[in-house]
Design an enzyme around this catalytic site. Structure first.
Site, PDB file in Angstrom:
ATOM      1  N   TYR A  44      36.659  41.252  38.230  1.00  0.00           N
ATOM      2  CA  TYR A  44      38.037  41.309  38.268  1.00  0.00           C
ATOM      3  C   TYR A  44      39.004  41.233  36.991  1.00  0.00           C
ATOM      4  O   TYR A  44      40.056  40.645  36.785  1.00  0.00           O
ATOM      5  CB  TYR A  44      38.717  40.366  39.357  1.00  0.00           C
ATOM      6  CG  TYR A  44      38.034  40.397  40.755  1.00  0.00           C
ATOM      7  CD1 TYR A  44      38.209  41.673  41.492  1.00  0.00           C
ATOM      8  CD2 TYR A  44      37.290  39.420  41.339  1.00  0.00           C
ATOM      9  CE1 TYR A  44      37.543  41.622  42.326  1.00  0.00           C
ATOM     10  CE2 TYR A  44      36.940  39.244  42.487  1.00  0.00           C
ATOM     11  CZ  TYR A  44      36.900  40.463  43.047  1.00  0.00           C
ATOM     12  OH  TYR A  44      36.451  40.753  44.392  1.00  0.00           O
ATOM     13  N   TRP A 166      40.010  45.534  49.487  1.00  0.00           N
ATOM     14  CA  TRP A 166      38.988  45.081  48.132  1.00  0.00           C
ATOM     15  C   TRP A 166      38.931  46.552  47.606  1.00  0.00           C
ATOM     16  O   TRP A 166      38.863  46.265  46.240  1.00  0.00           O
ATOM     17  CB  TRP A 166      37.924  44.501  48.886  1.00  0.00           C
ATOM     18  CG  TRP A 166      36.867  44.205  47.571  1.00  0.00           C
ATOM     19  CD1 TRP A 166      36.917  43.105  46.772  1.00  0.00           C
ATOM     20  CD2 TRP A 166      35.876  44.820  47.260  1.00  0.00           C
ATOM     21  NE1 TRP A 166      35.927  43.012  45.812  1.00  0.00           N
ATOM     22  CE2 TRP A 166      35.364  44.171  46.015  1.00  0.00           C
ATOM     23  CE3 TRP A 166      35.114  46.149  47.293  1.00  0.00           C
ATOM     24  CZ2 TRP A 166      34.176  44.546  45.120  1.00  0.00           C
ATOM     25  CZ3 TRP A 166      34.347  46.672  46.620  1.00  0.00           C
ATOM     26  CH2 TRP A 166      33.766  45.913  45.612  1.00  0.00           C
TER      27      TRP A 166
END
Length: 574
Positions: A44, A166
């Site tokens: 991320y 996601w």
């Protein structure tokens, strides 16, 4: 000696065995010699360190206390080279990264790992790789069996909300990772943001497998997940769970009762606790909320898991296993649980709790159990007469997901009031009488139902609910079974229309005291959308079917002496 100061080296490129280089940022304390190291493998963006670290620890305190912290962009994302394929290269990359760290002069030979979600999964992958210098891990809200969580589940239904949300999030990272902008990037980014803002809308598109944007950006979403609904060899090849039995790496496991990984977090603890120093902390948290404050249910200030408390716990754990400070964990319990209802933390010696009494509560009723005002009852006695509750399950009108273990559904996860679905005729409600004494339920929850359907395949869901005196019906845990997977997740078999089957539903786990004045409720239906994808009822390839191809099923729950449908509650009497 450490004075609290530290240095930062950005985008240090670490070579992998195939020549691809992965970028790391090094946070090193000003120390006289080599120090223990903590590794984080992050998909991320390692530069956005404080956004994701707020769900874990204030890790800069580790650095100030003399630990080096290495934060890595996983393969194919942000500053790292290569192609991002979720999970596939992570074990080898973790092994190579750990080996590189152990070769550095500033590493004293002791490495630990920490992080949440995908960052937790990478820790299990690193642990099973067998690198000797990895002395401890601290996976939060993670899984070692990626079929069971987060992509499908123990009942075989696709966790479509988690997958699409996601994937859209990762898609934005892939776009921003590119060194050369493409003409379609801006429009793609807007579409990905739209998916994140309305996951239910994206999940409603049929055929589900036709997600052109996600299929183009992350082919794995379709090729590996959507097109592999069975727990086949492709899933088993990346599953770590079967390799945990002999694992001796100490593990500090953090979980949340409303987190989608809770079932697997608890399962991994049980798998490793006999061979390793395993610790478990479970709070009333969802994947995105560690505050204990929710719109429909507030657990009080004690439920909040402040960063400082998590940091202190992590530091003591690493001090014990990386620095050899034998007293660092003195007084720290093996298991720490937040017990909802009484809203208190409690220290335990083990999980499952040794004094658990698994108790069946039987579905019954004086009339049809449809809606909360029907005649459905719940008690420890089997009804004396045979009966069945019937409802229609229409894939075009599924029961909407309200709270629970959602990951991306606009933040609407956690302990939500179920009253908005109580008037639906396809929601069966079975309730106890108003309780006069407290009833504690702490442990894994399951249902055993006798069911039949007019379809050759359909789903059945079960949900445990705490009904408050003011009418609120707060969900605690739930589960689903896809009938084709009632016997095994590997080899699906359809059912015969009208035949009665006994099925088990894994409802994960909870810890809750039902207080006097409350009622225990079980809700049964055939959908929970978009948490799970809708069963088409046709027996076909669900992800490849149009909505128009799906059909309505007449589903029945049978109850009585010959078909004693029930829920099994882990009762604690103290």
């Amino acid at each position: 000696m450490v004075d609290g100061n530290y240095s930062v080296a950005s985008n240090v490129m670490v070579p992998m065995r195939d020549g691809v280089r992965l970028a790391v940022d090094l946070y090193r304390p000003d120390a006289d010699g080599p120090v223990p190291v903590l590794l984080v493998r992050n998909p991320y963006d390692k530069f956005d360190v404080f956004a994701w670290s707020t769900q874990s620890t204030n890790w800069l305190e580790f650095v100030r206390d003399g630990y080096a912290v290495v934060i890595q962009d996983t393969r194919g994302l942000f500053a790292s080279e290569g192609e991002f394929v979720p999970h596939v290269d992570d074990e080898a990359d973790a092994e190579d990264t750990l080996s590189w760290i152990l070769e550095q002069a500033w590493c004293d030979g002791n490495v630990g790992m920490f992080g949440v979600s995908y960052l937790g999964v990478t820790q299990w992958q690193a642990a099973v790789s067998g690198v000797g210098g990895l002395k401890a891990i601290a996976p939060s809200m993670a899984s070692a069996d990626l079929y069971r969580a987060p992509w499908y589940g123990p009942g075989g239904a696709l966790s479509v909300e988690a997958l699409l949300g996601w994937s859209a999030l990762i898609g934005t990272g892939l776009i921003t990772s590119r060194s050369d902008a493409r003409p379609e990037d801006a429009a793609d980014f807007v579409q990905l943001a739209a998916i994140l803002n309305d996951v239910a809308g994206a999940a409603s598109v049929t055929p589900l497998a036709e997600q052109p944007l996600l299929g183009r950006l992350i082919p794995w979403v379709i090729d590996q997940v959507v097109d592999h609904p069975d727990n086949d060899e492709s899933w088993q090849s990346i599953s770590l769970f079967e390799r945990l039995g002999g694992l001796a790496t100490p593990a500090l496991i953090t979980a949340g009762w409303y987190d989608g990984f809770v079932g697997e977090s608890l399962r991994t603890f049980v798998a490793v606790k006999d061979n390793a120093d395993a610790r478990l902390v479970v709070g009333p948290w969802s994947h995105s909320n560690l505050t204990g404050r929710n719109a429909d249910r507030k657990f009080g200030i004690a439920a909040t898991y402040p960063i400082q408390e998590a940091t202190t716990m992590h530091k003591a754990f690493f001090d014990r296993h990386l620095r050899g400070e034998t007293d660092a964990l003195a007084g720290v319990p093996k298991v720490r649980l937040f017990v909802m209802g009484i809203d208190e933390w409690r220290d335990e010696t083990d999980w499952p709790l040794p004094d658990t009494a698994y108790t069946p509560f039987y579905l019954g009723g004086s009339g049809a159990a449809n809606t909360s005002t029907g005649g459905g009852t719940l008690s420890t006695s089997i009804s004396g007469t045979e009966s069945a509750d019937t409802y229609l399950y229409d894939p075009a009108d599924p029961v909407p997901s309200l709270g629970g273990t959602l990951l991306f559904h606009n933040g609407d996860n956690g302990p939500a009031d179920q009253r908005p679905i109580h008037d639906r005729d396809d929601v069966l409600c079975y309730s106890t009488e108003v309780l006069t004494d407290p009833v504690e339920v702490t442990g894994t929850v399951s249902a055993r139902l006798f069911v039949s359907s007019s379809a050759v395949d359909t789903d059945f869901t079960a949900k445990l609910v705490d009904v408050f005196p003011d009418g609120r019906a707060i969900a605690l845990c739930d589960g689903i079974v896809r009938m084709r997977y009632r016997e095994t997740l590997v080899n699906p078999t359809l059912i015969e229309a009208g035949e009665i089957y006994e099925v088990a539903i894994d409802m994960l786990a909870t810890s809750n005291v039902f207080l006097p004045g409350h009622r225990i409720m079980v809700q049964v239906s055939s959908s929970n959308f978009p948490k799970y994808d809708r069963n088409s009822n046709t027996g076909g390839v669900i992800a490849r079917e149009q909505l128009e191809e799906m059909c309505t099923a007449v589903n029945r729950i049978h109850r009585g002496p010959e078909h004693p449908s029930h829920i099994v509650l882990p009762i604690i009497k103290r």
